[in-house]
Design a protein around this motif. Sequence first.
Motif, short mmCIF file in Angstrom:
data_model
loop_
_atom_site.label_atom_id
_atom_site.label_comp_id
_atom_site.label_asym_id
_atom_site.label_seq_id
_atom_site.Cartn_x
_atom_site.Cartn_y
_atom_site.Cartn_z
N ARG A 36 46.94 67.49 -8.81
CA ARG A 36 46.47 67.07 -10.13
C ARG A 36 45.09 67.65 -10.43
O ARG A 36 44.82 68.11 -11.54
CB ARG A 36 46.43 65.54 -10.18
CG ARG A 36 46.14 64.98 -11.59
CD ARG A 36 45.92 63.46 -11.52
NE ARG A 36 46.98 62.79 -10.81
CZ ARG A 36 48.12 62.39 -11.37
NH1 ARG A 36 48.33 62.59 -12.65
NH2 ARG A 36 49.04 61.76 -10.65
N SER A 82 51.94 73.71 -15.58
CA SER A 82 52.02 72.27 -15.40
C SER A 82 53.47 71.80 -15.40
O SER A 82 53.87 70.97 -14.57
CB SER A 82 51.24 71.57 -16.51
OG SER A 82 51.35 70.17 -16.41
N TRP A 84 52.00 64.73 -7.35
CA TRP A 84 50.81 65.09 -8.10
C TRP A 84 49.53 64.86 -7.29
O TRP A 84 48.56 65.60 -7.44
CB TRP A 84 50.73 64.30 -9.41
CG TRP A 84 51.70 64.75 -10.46
CD1 TRP A 84 52.73 64.04 -11.00
CD2 TRP A 84 51.71 66.02 -11.14
NE1 TRP A 84 53.39 64.78 -11.95
CE2 TRP A 84 52.78 66.00 -12.06
CE3 TRP A 84 50.92 67.17 -11.05
CZ2 TRP A 84 53.08 67.08 -12.89
CZ3 TRP A 84 51.22 68.25 -11.87
CH2 TRP A 84 52.28 68.21 -12.78
#
Length: 716
Positions: A320, A281, A295
Amino acid sequence: MAHPQLSPARLAANRANALRSTGPRTAAGKRASSQNARTHGLRAQSIPLPAHFLAEAARLAKQTQAACPHPLLWPLLAERARLHAVRRYLALLTESFYQSMQASGNPLDYLNRNSSLLAAIHRQASQHALQAIRLNNEILAAERAAANPVAKRTQPEPPPAPSPVEIPVAKRTQAPPPAAPAPQPPPSPGYHRTMAASPLSRRVLIAALALPLALSAQPNLDQVAQNTLKTFEVPGVAVMVIKDGQIVVSKGCGVRKLGQPDPVTPKTLFGIASNSKAFTSAALAMLVEEGKLKWDDPVINHLPDFQMADPYVTREMTIRDLLVHRSGLGLGAGDLMYFPTTDLSRDEIVRRLRYVKLASSFRSRYAYDNILYIVAGQVIARVSGLSWDQFLQTRIFQPLGMVSTNTSVKKFRPTDEVAYPHAKSDGKLVPLEPEDSDNWGAAAGINSNLEDLSKWVLLQLGRGESNGVKLFSPAQSREMWNPVTILGTGRAPAGPLADVAPNFATYALGWNVSDYRGRKVVHHTGGLAGMVTRITLIPSMNLAVVVLTNQETGSAFNAITYTVLDHYMGAAGTDWVQVLADAQKKRETEATAAVAKAASTRNAESKPSLPLASYAGRYRDAWYGDIFIEQQNGKLRIRFSHSAELTGTLEHFQYDTFVTRWDKRSLLADAYVTFALQPDGSIGEVKMKAVSALTDFSFDFHDLLLKPVAKDAKPY
C-alpha cells in the motif's frame, strides 16, 4: 436494414409526432389500452406510430392472442405488442438522429437545433419503459390467476412495480437480470417466445432512454475546445464524456502534429503518463483477490532485495505504501533515473533507490513520487511471473478489448494514429518525438486513445465490471478509491477558482480523491514532455470526463473538464478558458520575475575561482551515476551519462555558480550548477538546482550530490 438519414422535412414531422400525446391505434391497441387504463392504471397516451409499425403491432397482437389459451390475457398481450412496436420506433428515431448528426459536419450544432425532438423521445421512452415493467408484472399475475383461479383469492397480491427511481440507471449498458417467475403451468407454445424482447432490443430501448439527455449535454463543448486550442497553443485535443454508461461525446479537435493535416480522432494514441498508475493499482488489486499478496504485506516479503535509505522504512514499507506518496521521499525524488529517457533498467533503478535520501520521516507527509510505482511494477512481475507489461496486456487490455493500448512507443504499428508531443523551444511551439522510455512503465508508460479508455472508465464506474467482464470486485474498487494520504488544500485561490477549490484533497491507491463543488471526485493527471492528460470520475453522478492533449499545459485539460462538470452539476456558466489563462499568465509572470530578480542581484563583476579547465572532470552521484563536465572550444559542457537529452553548455552566473543551458531548449529546465571548493582549492562537491519555478519537478537536480571521481573510474 439501413435507415435513411433524417431530412429537415422528416425531422419536422417526427418532432411533431413526438410532441403530440395521442394518435391513431389499431382496434386491438385501442381495446387493450382502454382496458389497461381502466383496470391497471396504465396511461394510454403514446407517440403516434407510422402505418407499418401499427401493422406490426396488430400482427403480433393477433399472433400472441391466438397462441394464448386465456382470453383474460388478450388485452394485455395486445398492449405489449404495441409497446414492442413503440420500442422499435424509438430505436429507429435514435439511430436516424445519430446518422444525421454525424453527417451534418457539426454534430453539436445539429444537436442544439434539434434537441427538442430528443427531449420528447426521452420523455416518451421513459414513460413506455415504465409501462412495460408494470405490464410484465400484470401479465405474470394474470397468468397465475388464469391458471389457478382459486389461488388468486388466497395468494397475496404481486409486489408493486418498481418506481422510476428504482430503474437501474447506473449500469445502463448492462441489462438487469430477470426476476425469477413464480411456478406456473407452461403456457401454450408460441406466445411468450414471440413477444420475448431480445437482449439487443432491451439494450436499444435502454440506449433510447439515455441518449436524448446525453446528447444535449454539451451545448458549447466544440467552442470550448476550439478556444482551448487557440488560447493555450495546443495543436490537438481528444475529449470524451461518459454519463450513465453511455458515451455522450468522443471526438478529437485539432491535429496530431504541427505542420501536418492529420486530425485528432477517438483512435489517436496519446501517452497517458501517470494515468498509468491506476492500471498498476488495479493489477495489484487483482493479485490481492487471487490471494497472491495483501495490501499490507511488507514489500521485502515479495522483493527481498528492496531497500530504502533508512533500514526502518525498508522493513516497514508495505505494498500500500508504494502507491500513496508518503514514503519520506521528496517530490519527484529519483526521477532523473528515467526522465528524460535513460538507459537504466527497471531492476537497476530499484537497486539504486537505496541511495536516494529521504526528505521527511516515514508516513508523515505527502510528496508525489514515481519511483515507488516502478517498484510496484516489479512486485507484480515477481508475484505473477509476468512482466508488468505482459500482465497488463493479458489481464487488463485484452479482456476489456483495449486493442490499441500498449506500454511502449516501440509497440506503435505503422497504421496507428499517434499524437506527437509539443513544447515551447525558445518561445516557439515545436513537435517532439514520442517519449521512448520503457523503464518507468508502471508509473507512466501507457499509450492509449479514447476508444480504449472508454472501456477502462466504464470498468471503473462499474466498480470492476463492465459489459460482462469482471477484473476486480467492488470491495477492491473501494480499496483503491479509499483516501490514505492527506494532501492539504493549499492557499485559497481568488475569483472563480475559489468556487471550485476543494474542501479536501487526498491520495488513494493510484487515484486522487477530492471534491468539486461539494461532490466527490476520483481523478488523476499525467504529464510527459509535451503531452498532458486528465481522467476524472464523479461516481455519484456516474459521470466521467477524459481529456488528452498534445501540449504540456494543464490549463487546457482543466478548462474542458471544469466546463463539462459545471454543465452536469447545473453550475452557472464560467469561462474556464479565460479564468485559467489568466491564472497561468499570473504564474508565468511571477516565475519570470523571480528569475529576473535572481539575475539582477548577481555580482556580474565576479569571476570563477578557478580556470575553466579546473572545473572539468567526472562527477558521480550515488543514485544517478556519472556526469561529465568537459572544456570544449573555450566553454564548459555538461553531459549526463545515462540521459542523452541532458547535454548543454555552462554559462558563468557568479562566483563558482554556472547556469546550464540545455541544447534541447524544449526541456525548459535550465539549472544552476554550483561548485564547492575544498580548503586546498580543489572541488569538493557540486550541486544543481532548477532556475525557474516552472521547471517540471521530475528534473530533480536538487537531489543530486555530485562528487569528483577519477577519470578512469569504472562507469556507474
